[in-house]
Write an enzyme that holds these catalytic residues in place. Structure first.
Site, PDB file in Angstrom:
ATOM      1  N   ALA A   1      -0.009   3.450   8.880  1.00 13.17           N
ATOM      2  CA  ALA A   1       0.803   3.176  10.060  1.00 13.17           C
ATOM      3  C   ALA A   1       1.915   4.207  10.181  1.00 13.17           C
ATOM      4  O   ALA A   1       2.455   4.672   9.182  1.00 13.17           O
ATOM      5  CB  ALA A   1       1.408   1.776   9.965  1.00 13.17           C
TER       6      ALA A   1
ATOM      7  N   SER B   1       6.573   5.779   8.040  1.00 16.52           N
ATOM      8  CA  SER B   1       5.144   5.593   7.813  1.00 16.52           C
ATOM      9  C   SER B   1       4.925   4.761   6.556  1.00 16.52           C
ATOM     10  O   SER B   1       5.763   4.719   5.659  1.00 16.52           O
ATOM     11  CB  SER B   1       4.430   6.946   7.694  1.00 16.52           C
ATOM     12  OG  SER B   1       4.915   7.661   6.567  1.00 16.52           O
ATOM     13  N   ASP B   2       3.797   4.089   6.536  1.00 18.18           N
ATOM     14  CA  ASP B   2       3.417   3.336   5.353  1.00 18.18           C
ATOM     15  C   ASP B   2       1.906   3.165   5.356  1.00 18.18           C
ATOM     16  O   ASP B   2       1.246   3.328   6.384  1.00 18.18           O
ATOM     17  CB  ASP B   2       4.104   1.976   5.283  1.00 18.18           C
ATOM     18  CG  ASP B   2       4.157   1.460   3.851  1.00 18.18           C
ATOM     19  OD1 ASP B   2       5.107   1.815   3.131  1.00 18.18           O
ATOM     20  OD2 ASP B   2       3.228   0.748   3.432  1.00 18.18           O
ATOM     21  N   GLN B   3       1.398   2.845   4.194  1.00 12.93           N
ATOM     22  CA  GLN B   3      -0.046   2.681   4.044  1.00 12.93           C
ATOM     23  C   GLN B   3      -0.320   1.501   3.127  1.00 12.93           C
ATOM     24  O   GLN B   3       0.346   1.333   2.098  1.00 12.93           O
ATOM     25  CB  GLN B   3      -0.647   3.947   3.445  1.00 12.93           C
ATOM     26  CG  GLN B   3      -2.167   3.935   3.324  1.00 12.93           C
ATOM     27  CD  GLN B   3      -2.657   5.184   2.609  1.00 12.93           C
ATOM     28  OE1 GLN B   3      -2.462   5.345   1.415  1.00 12.93           O
ATOM     29  NE2 GLN B   3      -3.282   6.084   3.357  1.00 12.93           N
TER      30      GLN B   3
ATOM     31  N   LYS C   1      11.187   1.078   7.692  1.00 11.94           N
ATOM     32  CA  LYS C   1      11.712   2.321   7.124  1.00 11.94           C
ATOM     33  C   LYS C   1      12.411   3.152   8.203  1.00 11.94           C
ATOM     34  O   LYS C   1      13.532   3.649   8.007  1.00 11.94           O
ATOM     35  CB  LYS C   1      10.573   3.141   6.500  1.00 11.94           C
ATOM     36  CG  LYS C   1       9.991   2.541   5.231  1.00 11.94           C
ATOM     37  CD  LYS C   1       8.814   3.362   4.750  1.00 11.94           C
ATOM     38  CE  LYS C   1       8.208   2.799   3.475  1.00 11.94           C
ATOM     39  NZ  LYS C   1       7.039   3.598   3.022  1.00 11.94           N
TER      40      LYS C   1
END
Length: 199
Positions: free
Chosen positions: A112, A75-77, A59
């Site tokens: 993250a 960010s990602d989860q 991203k």
């Protein structure tokens, strides 16, 4: 010169966290197909942590390509129960299936965050939260989903901790920011280290 900060996200929750922290930034959604990025990783047996990190970097890298000389935060989860990685439920039946699977167990949120500038990953970080759901009876799950309606389809776990979803849990370990998918304390420290915010 202080670099421009860009959040590579359209998430209102992540924007809220940044705004509440007093940061000056722009928000631009990343133009990536998350499922297309995830699919080969999961096929190769990548861990939920690795998937979250790859998505966070992807991203930030995509947005960085459009905004040179900026610090882009991606960010990602992911949400995992053992080796199983969950995705947003497609319908109410799948939401019920998620809650049945999570009932009486402890699942993990893997959050993250990465900072990219001019296509180069300057920093990445991973944080975890452990959430223990109380045992849920099938009839309770049905009533709960009837009350919350389509909101259950907007999150991977089919719950919202900021709403009635809090009633599903008996224990939560991890900070608020990690649960919302943007570990703010390590991010703020790195932004200070980079001279992007007042230290």
């Amino acid at each position: 010169m202080i670099p421009k900060i860009i959040l590579a996200s359209s998430s209102p929750f992540r924007r809220m966290l940044m705004e509440n922290a007093g940061l000056s930034f722009e928000a631009h959604a990343a133009n990536i197909d998350e499922r297309a990025v995830e699919a080969p990783l999961e096929k190769a047996g990548a861990t939920p942590d690795a998937v979250a990190l790859v998505l966070a970097k992807a991203k930030a890298e995509e947005v960085s390509g459009r905004f040179p000389d900026s610090l882009v935060i991606g960010s990602d989860q992911t949400m995992s129960l053992g080796d199983r990685v969950f995705h947003k439920p497609k319908d109410m039946a799948e939401a019920a299936s998620h809650l049945h699977a999570l009932s009486g167990t402890t699942h993990r949120l893997n959050s993250a965050v990465a900072i990219v500038s001019d296509g180069v990953v300057l920093w990445q970080h991973l944080a975890h939260a452990e959430l223990t759901m109380r045992p849920l009876a099938a009839d309770f799950i049905a009533r709960h989903l009837a009350r919350v309606g389509d909101r259950a389809l907007s999150s991977v776990g089919a719950y919202q901790l900021e709403g009635e979803g809090i009633q599903l849990f008996e224990r939560i370990e991890g900070d608020y920011f990690t649960i919302l998918g943007l570990p703010m304390l390590p991010l703020l420290k790195k932004l200070r280290d980079l001279g992007a915010i007042d230290g």
